[in-house]
Design an enzyme around this catalytic site. Structure first.
Site, PDB file in Angstrom:
ATOM      1  CD  GLU A 100      -2.938   1.054   2.363  1.00  0.00           C
ATOM      2  OE1 GLU A 100      -3.140  -0.026   2.950  1.00  0.00           O
ATOM      3  OE2 GLU A 100      -3.516   2.110   2.663  1.00  0.00           O
ATOM      4  CE  LYS A 109      -5.986  -1.350   5.703  1.00  0.00           C
ATOM      5  NZ  LYS A 109      -5.169  -0.453   4.860  1.00  0.00           N
ATOM      6  CG  ASP A 126       1.550 -16.565  12.381  1.00  0.00           C
ATOM      7  OD1 ASP A 126       0.703 -15.886  11.772  1.00  0.00           O
ATOM      8  OD2 ASP A 126       1.340 -17.730  12.782  1.00  0.00           O
ATOM      9  CG  HIS A 185      -3.907   6.976   0.156  1.00  0.00           C
ATOM     10  ND1 HIS A 185      -3.136   6.134   0.905  1.00  0.00           N
ATOM     11  CD2 HIS A 185      -4.648   6.212  -0.663  1.00  0.00           C
ATOM     12  CE1 HIS A 185      -3.414   4.895   0.556  1.00  0.00           C
ATOM     13  NE2 HIS A 185      -4.329   4.911  -0.391  1.00  0.00           N
TER      14      HIS A 185
HETATM   15  P1  NDP Z   1       9.830 -23.186  16.570  1.00  0.00           P
HETATM   16  O1  NDP Z   1       9.036 -24.420  16.572  1.00  0.00           O
HETATM   17  O2  NDP Z   1      10.740 -22.950  15.403  1.00  0.00           O
HETATM   18  O3  NDP Z   1      10.615 -23.125  17.953  1.00  0.00           O
HETATM   19  C1  NDP Z   1      11.556 -22.138  18.255  1.00  0.00           C
HETATM   20  C2  NDP Z   1      12.955 -22.633  17.971  1.00  0.00           C
HETATM   21  O4  NDP Z   1      13.869 -21.597  18.202  1.00  0.00           O
HETATM   22  C3  NDP Z   1      13.335 -23.781  18.890  1.00  0.00           C
HETATM   23  O5  NDP Z   1      13.829 -24.804  18.075  1.00  0.00           O
HETATM   24  C4  NDP Z   1      14.463 -23.224  19.753  1.00  0.00           C
HETATM   25  O6  NDP Z   1      15.502 -24.127  19.900  1.00  0.00           O
HETATM   26  C5  NDP Z   1      14.997 -22.105  18.882  1.00  0.00           C
HETATM   27  N1  NDP Z   1      15.646 -21.021  19.641  1.00  0.00           N
HETATM   28  C6  NDP Z   1      16.909 -20.559  19.404  1.00  0.00           C
HETATM   29  N2  NDP Z   1      17.203 -19.540  20.213  1.00  0.00           N
HETATM   30  C7  NDP Z   1      16.130 -19.342  21.009  1.00  0.00           C
HETATM   31  C8  NDP Z   1      15.824 -18.401  22.035  1.00  0.00           C
HETATM   32  N3  NDP Z   1      16.690 -17.465  22.415  1.00  0.00           N
HETATM   33  N4  NDP Z   1      14.605 -18.449  22.605  1.00  0.00           N
HETATM   34  C9  NDP Z   1      13.705 -19.384  22.222  1.00  0.00           C
HETATM   35  N5  NDP Z   1      13.925 -20.318  21.270  1.00  0.00           N
HETATM   36  C10 NDP Z   1      15.133 -20.300  20.651  1.00  0.00           C
HETATM   37  O7  NDP Z   1       8.900 -21.890  16.595  1.00  0.00           O
HETATM   38  P2  NDP Z   1       7.760 -21.448  17.582  1.00  0.00           P
HETATM   39  O8  NDP Z   1       7.490 -22.418  18.673  1.00  0.00           O
HETATM   40  O9  NDP Z   1       8.109 -20.058  17.964  1.00  0.00           O
HETATM   41  O10 NDP Z   1       6.489 -21.449  16.622  1.00  0.00           O
HETATM   42  C11 NDP Z   1       6.331 -20.449  15.645  1.00  0.00           C
HETATM   43  C12 NDP Z   1       5.711 -21.032  14.402  1.00  0.00           C
HETATM   44  O11 NDP Z   1       4.527 -21.737  14.701  1.00  0.00           O
HETATM   45  C13 NDP Z   1       5.315 -19.957  13.419  1.00  0.00           C
HETATM   46  O12 NDP Z   1       5.763 -20.365  12.146  1.00  0.00           O
HETATM   47  C14 NDP Z   1       3.798 -19.985  13.470  1.00  0.00           C
HETATM   48  O13 NDP Z   1       3.250 -19.550  12.239  1.00  0.00           O
HETATM   49  C15 NDP Z   1       3.503 -21.404  13.756  1.00  0.00           C
HETATM   50  N6  NDP Z   1       2.221 -21.787  14.373  1.00  0.00           N
HETATM   51  C16 NDP Z   1       1.278 -20.853  14.772  1.00  0.00           C
HETATM   52  C17 NDP Z   1       0.097 -21.247  15.351  1.00  0.00           C
HETATM   53  C18 NDP Z   1      -0.864 -20.197  15.835  1.00  0.00           C
HETATM   54  O14 NDP Z   1      -0.583 -19.022  15.749  1.00  0.00           O
HETATM   55  N7  NDP Z   1      -2.015 -20.532  16.382  1.00  0.00           N
HETATM   56  C19 NDP Z   1      -0.213 -22.663  15.563  1.00  0.00           C
HETATM   57  C20 NDP Z   1       0.860 -23.553  15.151  1.00  0.00           C
HETATM   58  C21 NDP Z   1       2.022 -23.122  14.583  1.00  0.00           C
HETATM   59  P3  NDP Z   1      15.495 -25.260  21.007  1.00  0.00           P
HETATM   60  O15 NDP Z   1      14.499 -26.256  20.540  1.00  0.00           O
HETATM   61  O16 NDP Z   1      16.866 -25.764  21.013  1.00  0.00           O
HETATM   62  O17 NDP Z   1      15.108 -24.618  22.292  1.00  0.00           O
END
Ligand code: NDP
Length: 429
Positions: free
Chosen positions: A82, A269, A285, A383
């Site tokens: 936009e 919005k 997300d 705009h």
């Molecule tokens: P991930 O599953 O990728 O988990 C986060 C990863 O980051 C882990 O593997 C963790 O490693 C790693 N990590 C590295 N550094 C850090 C840190 N400093 N702090 C925390 N974690 C760290 O992602 P999320 O659990 O965040 O999930 C996000 C995704 O889920 C998005 O793509 C979203 O679109 C999707 N999603 C959304 C839903 C909703 O909104 N309702 C439902 C289902 C999925 P380690 O494992 O070693 O700790």
């Protein structure tokens, strides 16, 4: 970047802007090769991100400038289709910067998971049974995702609600367990879902009920970020409109949105116009952020303004925005999408908590940009002038024709595709 003030950036060509970025030593040669390439997201990477891939869908990526937040400069990567959003954010950020900048804070990074239990023989006894075992359940949740504990996060708290207790409720009674987890720098959806699923069998045992849903809530009310700005009226003066007039107009516009959902939805919005582009550019997300923001705006039972604007005892305009912010600096596609990685580099944030605060500051700036325009010249003047380029392109203009036709549309005050088509034909003759 050391400063987000780059005078004249707006008037540079894309090539000049790219050269400037390259000269700043912020990116490596590989970084700029990605950033400036025709297809930054490789098709193989895209194919690993989602299903049934046939291509990629590029968006313009612009830089929001002038942002000073808690004394630190931020250049904001904004992915959006936009026109006028990036210009408006940068314009307001300059005004706020000259008034001392934004101040922000965050409540922490505690996300919420929900576990739904139905069919309990005694819902109140089930609730008590879950609460009695709270410590054991938190420990079990941590055991399901032990790496989070090592990062200083983990399951923090647990709460139980009973829904639809009223005898005349049209829905069935259910017990909802809320699991609160500090997900550190991750949005945490997958983390929370893993934890919630792991607790299901224990909760069924404790409640004598049946667990159905085990899922993150996109309204993380314990993961809020807040931004504030205070602007003396003289900095708001616009054309023939005095600063006091603009300040009062912004407050009237806010009060309209605060009291009318039909206005609030458009007002909000406009706030998301600032928030979504940075959420998208950072690989987050945006549906989750959108859903949480609108739920927060309706938390008291009526959908209302996300921001609040008032006048302080010195006559300054004071703006505030508080939103839940389920974003991360790691996880999901953040470290997969090459441009998202560069957006994080550009922003130079150390944590998800810091990113959340930057995002709400951009939302607050965007809201003021819209309200200031609405309370003075009206939104169309600025705009439509910017929109005229898209109209010219939609009508088939290319190359030097775009500027020429866009200017004619503005001069003749007729920014329509039909008119642009006539001008394209005229040009081709
Ligand atoms: P991930 O599953 O990728 O988990 C986060 C990863 O980051 C882990 O593997 C963790 O490693 C790693 N990590 C590295 N550094 C850090 C840190 N400093 N702090 C925390 N974690 C760290 O992602 P999320 O659990 O965040 O999930 C996000 C995704 O889920 C998005 O793509 C979203 O679109 C999707 N999603 C959304 C839903 C909703 O909104 N309702 C439902 C289902 C999925 P380690 O494992 O070693 O700790």
């Amino acid at each position: 970047m050391e400063t987000s003030r780059i005078p004249g950036f707006y008037n540079m060509t894309v090539e000049e802007r790219r050269q400037l970025l390259t000269s700043m030593d912020l990116f490596t040669e590989d970084d700029t090769a990605y950033l400036f390439s025709k297809q930054p997201l490789a098709i193989d990477t895209a194919d690993n991100m989602i299903e049934n891939v046939i291509g990629t869908f590029p968006l313009p990526l612009g830089l929001g400038l002038n942002f000073l937040i808690n004394g630190k400069d931020y250049v904001i990567p904004m992915a959006i289709e936009e026109p006028s959003v990036v210009a408006s954010a940068s314009h307001i950020a300059k005004i706020v910067r000259d008034a001392g900048g934004f101040t922000t804070e965050a409540t922490g990074r505690v996300m919420t998971g929900q576990i739904q239990v139905v069919g309990c023989p005694d819902f109140h006894a089930a609730k008590e049974a879950v609460l009695r075992k709270k410590d054991r359940l938190l420990e079990a949740a941590d055991n399901a995702y032990p790496s989070l504990l090592n990062r200083g996060g983990g399951a923090e708290d647990l709460d139980v609600r009973i829904l639809n207790e009223e005898a005349d409720s049209k829905y069935g009674q259910m017990l909802i367990v809320h699991l609160y987890v500090d997900t550190r720098d991750a949005m945490g959806a997958n983390m929370i879902n893993t934890m919630a699923e792991s607790l299901a069998p224990v909760i069924e045992d404790l409640t004598d009920g049946k667990v159905y849903l085990r899922i993150l809530s996109n309204y993380p009310e314990r993961c809020l970020a807040r931004a504030r700005c205070v602007i003396p009226p003289n900095r708001l003066q616009t054309g023939e409109f005095s600063g006091e007039y603009v300040r009062d107009g912004v407050i009237h516009a806010y009060e309209f949105a605060a009291s009318d959902p039909y206005r609030a939805v458009t007002h909000n919005k406009g706030i998301m116009n600032g928030i979504d582009p940075i959420v998208i550019a950072t690989g987050n997300d945006w549906r989750a952020v959108e859903a949480g923001a609108h739920a927060h705006a309706a938390r008291d039972g009526m959908y209302t303004s996300m921001t609040a604007w008032s006048r302080d005892e010195h006559g300054n305009l004071v703006g505030e925005l508080e939103l839940p912010m389920s974003i991360g600096t790691v996880g999901g596609s953040i470290r997969v999408h090459p441009i998202a990685k560069l957006a994080h580099k550009l922003l130079n944030v150390d944590s998800a908590e810091e990113l959340a605060q930057v995002i709400v500051a951009v939302g607050l700036a965007q809201n003021l940009g819209a309200l200031k325009a609405l309370a003075t010249d009206g939104i169309q003047k600025g705009h439509m002038a910017l929109h005229s380029r898209s109209v010219a392109i939609a009508a088939g203009a290319t190359g030097e024709m775009i500027d020429m036709i866009s200017q004619r549309l503005i001069d003749e005050n007729e920014i329509r595709v039909g008119k642009a088509k006539e001008l394209v034909e005229e040009y081709k003759k």
